[in-house]
Design a protein around this motif. Structure first.
Motif, short mmCIF file in Angstrom:
data_model
loop_
_atom_site.label_atom_id
_atom_site.label_comp_id
_atom_site.label_asym_id
_atom_site.label_seq_id
_atom_site.Cartn_x
_atom_site.Cartn_y
_atom_site.Cartn_z
N ILE A 1 112.86 115.23 75.41
CA ILE A 1 112.97 114.09 74.48
C ILE A 1 111.61 113.69 73.93
CG2 ILE A 1 113.65 111.67 74.23
CD1 ILE A 1 115.63 112.09 76.52
N LYS A 2 110.62 113.65 74.84
CA LYS A 2 109.33 113.06 74.47
C LYS A 2 108.68 113.69 73.23
CE LYS A 2 104.76 111.82 76.11
NZ LYS A 2 103.76 111.85 77.17
N PRO A 3 108.56 115.03 73.16
CA PRO A 3 107.91 115.59 71.96
C PRO A 3 108.68 115.29 70.68
CG PRO A 3 108.66 117.35 73.45
CD PRO A 3 108.88 116.06 74.15
N LEU A 4 110.00 115.24 70.77
CA LEU A 4 110.81 114.95 69.57
C LEU A 4 110.69 113.49 69.17
CD1 LEU A 4 113.87 117.12 70.60
CD2 LEU A 4 112.24 117.60 68.75
N LEU A 5 110.49 112.64 70.15
CA LEU A 5 110.31 111.21 69.86
C LEU A 5 108.95 110.99 69.22
CD1 LEU A 5 111.74 108.51 70.13
CD2 LEU A 5 110.93 108.36 72.49
N LEU A 6 107.92 111.67 69.74
CA LEU A 6 106.58 111.57 69.13
C LEU A 6 106.60 112.12 67.71
CD1 LEU A 6 104.37 112.55 72.20
CD2 LEU A 6 104.68 110.26 71.22
N LYS A 7 107.40 113.16 67.51
CA LYS A 7 107.56 113.73 66.16
C LYS A 7 108.20 112.69 65.23
CE LYS A 7 107.78 117.49 63.46
NZ LYS A 7 106.59 118.25 63.08
N VAL B 1 114.29 105.15 67.52
CA VAL B 1 115.05 105.48 68.73
C VAL B 1 115.73 106.84 68.57
CG1 VAL B 1 117.00 104.78 70.18
CG2 VAL B 1 115.50 103.03 69.20
N LEU B 2 115.66 107.67 69.60
CA LEU B 2 116.55 108.83 69.70
C LEU B 2 117.66 108.45 70.67
CD1 LEU B 2 114.09 111.88 69.79
CD2 LEU B 2 115.42 111.00 67.84
N VAL B 3 118.88 108.56 70.20
CA VAL B 3 120.02 108.14 71.00
C VAL B 3 120.44 109.25 71.95
CG1 VAL B 3 122.42 107.35 70.90
CG2 VAL B 3 120.80 106.63 69.13
N LEU B 4 120.66 108.90 73.21
CA LEU B 4 121.15 109.85 74.21
C LEU B 4 122.67 109.83 74.10
CD1 LEU B 4 118.21 109.22 74.98
CD2 LEU B 4 118.88 109.27 77.37
N ALA B 5 123.20 110.75 73.32
CA ALA B 5 124.62 110.71 72.95
C ALA B 5 125.41 111.67 73.84
CB ALA B 5 124.78 111.07 71.48
N ASN B 6 126.54 111.20 74.31
CA ASN B 6 127.38 112.03 75.17
C ASN B 6 128.26 112.92 74.31
OD1 ASN B 6 129.58 112.87 76.96
ND2 ASN B 6 128.66 111.43 78.40
N GLN C 1 113.21 104.73 72.98
CA GLN C 1 112.53 104.07 71.86
C GLN C 1 111.02 104.27 71.97
OE1 GLN C 1 112.32 99.77 69.50
NE2 GLN C 1 114.01 100.17 70.89
N LEU C 2 110.41 104.54 70.82
CA LEU C 2 108.95 104.75 70.74
C LEU C 2 108.31 103.65 69.91
CD1 LEU C 2 106.32 106.56 70.88
CD2 LEU C 2 107.12 107.57 68.73
N LEU C 3 107.23 103.09 70.43
CA LEU C 3 106.41 102.17 69.65
C LEU C 3 104.97 102.68 69.73
CD1 LEU C 3 107.12 99.60 68.04
CD2 LEU C 3 106.25 98.26 69.96
N MET C 4 104.36 102.87 68.56
CA MET C 4 102.98 103.35 68.51
C MET C 4 102.03 102.15 68.49
SD MET C 4 103.28 106.61 68.59
CE MET C 4 101.70 107.27 68.05
N PRO C 5 100.78 102.38 68.90
CA PRO C 5 99.80 101.29 68.92
C PRO C 5 99.76 100.56 67.58
CG PRO C 5 98.88 103.22 69.97
CD PRO C 5 100.20 103.63 69.42
N GLY C 6 99.76 99.24 67.63
CA GLY C 6 99.66 98.42 66.42
C GLY C 6 100.98 98.20 65.71
N GLU C 7 102.03 98.89 66.11
CA GLU C 7 103.31 98.74 65.42
C GLU C 7 104.04 97.48 65.88
OE1 GLU C 7 104.57 103.29 64.20
OE2 GLU C 7 105.43 102.43 66.03
#
Ligand code: GTQ
Length: 352
Positions: free
Chosen positions: A53-59, A73-78, A97-103
């Motif tokens: 998940i992590k590299p795709l979220l950073l992407k 957010v990348l949803v963890l979908a069943n 969910q990803l939040l970058m510095p300053g966002e």
């Protein structure tokens, strides 16, 4: 098997006449909606490894600015529910969910209840109902129904957390909506300080807080200390588990989903009986195997999996030296309130 009449047994023109009038014969579908012994579950046991998940979220952080995403957010979908439904189980939604510095993810409130379990990174905060809640790994932060919340980030590295919402239920009930708001002013007072010790609560002279949600942040350091002290106090007890509760009432922190932290001792195997609610397991520290009769997942830190309801589950900590710590989300408050909560120690139906 369906031992009642089938739709094909009926004359096609009769079925067509019924359908034109918005009528449906029950008997061909009766066994489908009321199956024998065990409910039909769309929810499939599913594992979402964090390292995938992590590299795709950073992407996503590069592809989509926060202003465009509002919540990145990348949803963890069943897959059992189809991915489009964006649900982990009947009542649970999971997102990374990803939040970058300053966002800044702007203030809003909505009818579904949410919690965040912080996975990685320092310096972010969520302001909930005017209380600024710092986010560190393993902290649980509530954003219950109707409370304003916004996320900000003053640190220097990406911050990632797991969102757990009862969104699928709210959506199914046709009560899901949101309102946007302005940046909140922060008020003094932090629930995790006011309720820092179990068994004593603030009494500002004339009674109790009266707040429906007096505590919004549950620091991991405190939950972990509670687990370690419980494990030391009760070597005779296998299930070293705590539940996140409202410190004023002792009830589950939110109305619909339940949240727990569990410690597996080094080398421990814990058999959990089949219970009606679906459950989500997320590793905070260490590693654990989560297995059903049919399959098993080897979870390392920050991994998440979902297990359908009515499914006996075995948790194993293979490490000989390190404890494993899990965050568990489930649908137990909902099932209890609806009167359908069930435990099957012998895997046989025990209809409440
Ligand atoms: O952070 O408020 O994963 O509103 C889904 C909906 C997170 C949030 C989600 C939301 C949020």
């Amino acid at each position: 098997m369906n031992d009642l009449g089938r739709l094909e047994d009926l004359p096609a023109d009769y079925v067509a006449e019924l359908r034109a009038l918005n009528l449906v014969p029950l008997w061909p579908s009766l066994r489908g909606v009321l199956p024998p012994n065990t409910p039909t579950r769309q929810t499939q046991a599913t594992h979402w490894p964090y390292k995938t998940i992590k590299p795709l979220l950073l992407k996503a952080g590069e592809l989509t600015p926060i202003e465009k995403a509002e919540r990145r957010v990348l949803v963890l979908a069943n897959p059992g529910h189809t991915l489009e439904k964006m649900q982990a189980s009947a009542a649970m939604y999971l997102g990374m969910q990803l939040l970058m510095p300053g966002e800044w993810a702007p203030s809003h409130r909505h009818t579904p209840n949410a919690v965040r379990m912080v996975v990685e990174g320092e310096g972010a905060w969520t302001t909930v109902d005017g209380e600024r809640c710092p986010m560190s790994r393993g902290d649980l932060i509530l954003t219950p129904t109707g409370l304003w919340h916004e996320h900000g980030h003053d640190g220097s590295e990406p911050v990632i957390w797991l969102d757990v919402l009862d969104l699928p239920l709210a959506y199914y009930l046709e009560v899901s909506y949101h309102l946007n708001g302005a940046r909140q002013d922060t008020k003094p007072g932090q629930g995790d300080r006011a309720y820092a010790r179990a068994g004593v609560v603030p009494t500002p002279v004339f009674g109790r807080s009266g707040k429906r949600y007096p505590m919004l942040r549950y620091p991991w350091a405190d939950a972990k200390a509670a687990l370690e002290s419980l494990a030391a106090d009760r070597p005779d007890v296998d299930a070293v588990q705590v539940t996140y509760v409202n410190p004023e009432t002792g009830e589950d922190v939110e109305n619909i989903l339940g949240f727990h932290a569990m410690m597996l001792r080094p080398g421990q195997t814990l058999q959990l009986p089949a219970r009606s609610p679906a459950a989500v397991y997320h590793v905070i520290e260490g590693a654990a195997r989560v297995a059903t009769e049919a399959q098993g997942f080897d979870l390392v830190a920050a991994d998440t999996c979902c297990i359908p309801g009515y499914t006996a589950t075995t948790l194993t900590n293979a490490s000989a030296s390190a404890a494993a710590f899990l965050f568990i989300a489930d649908e137990s408050p909902l099932h209890r309130k609806l009167g359908v909560y069930e435990v099957r120690p012998d895997n046989q139906p025990h209809m409440p």
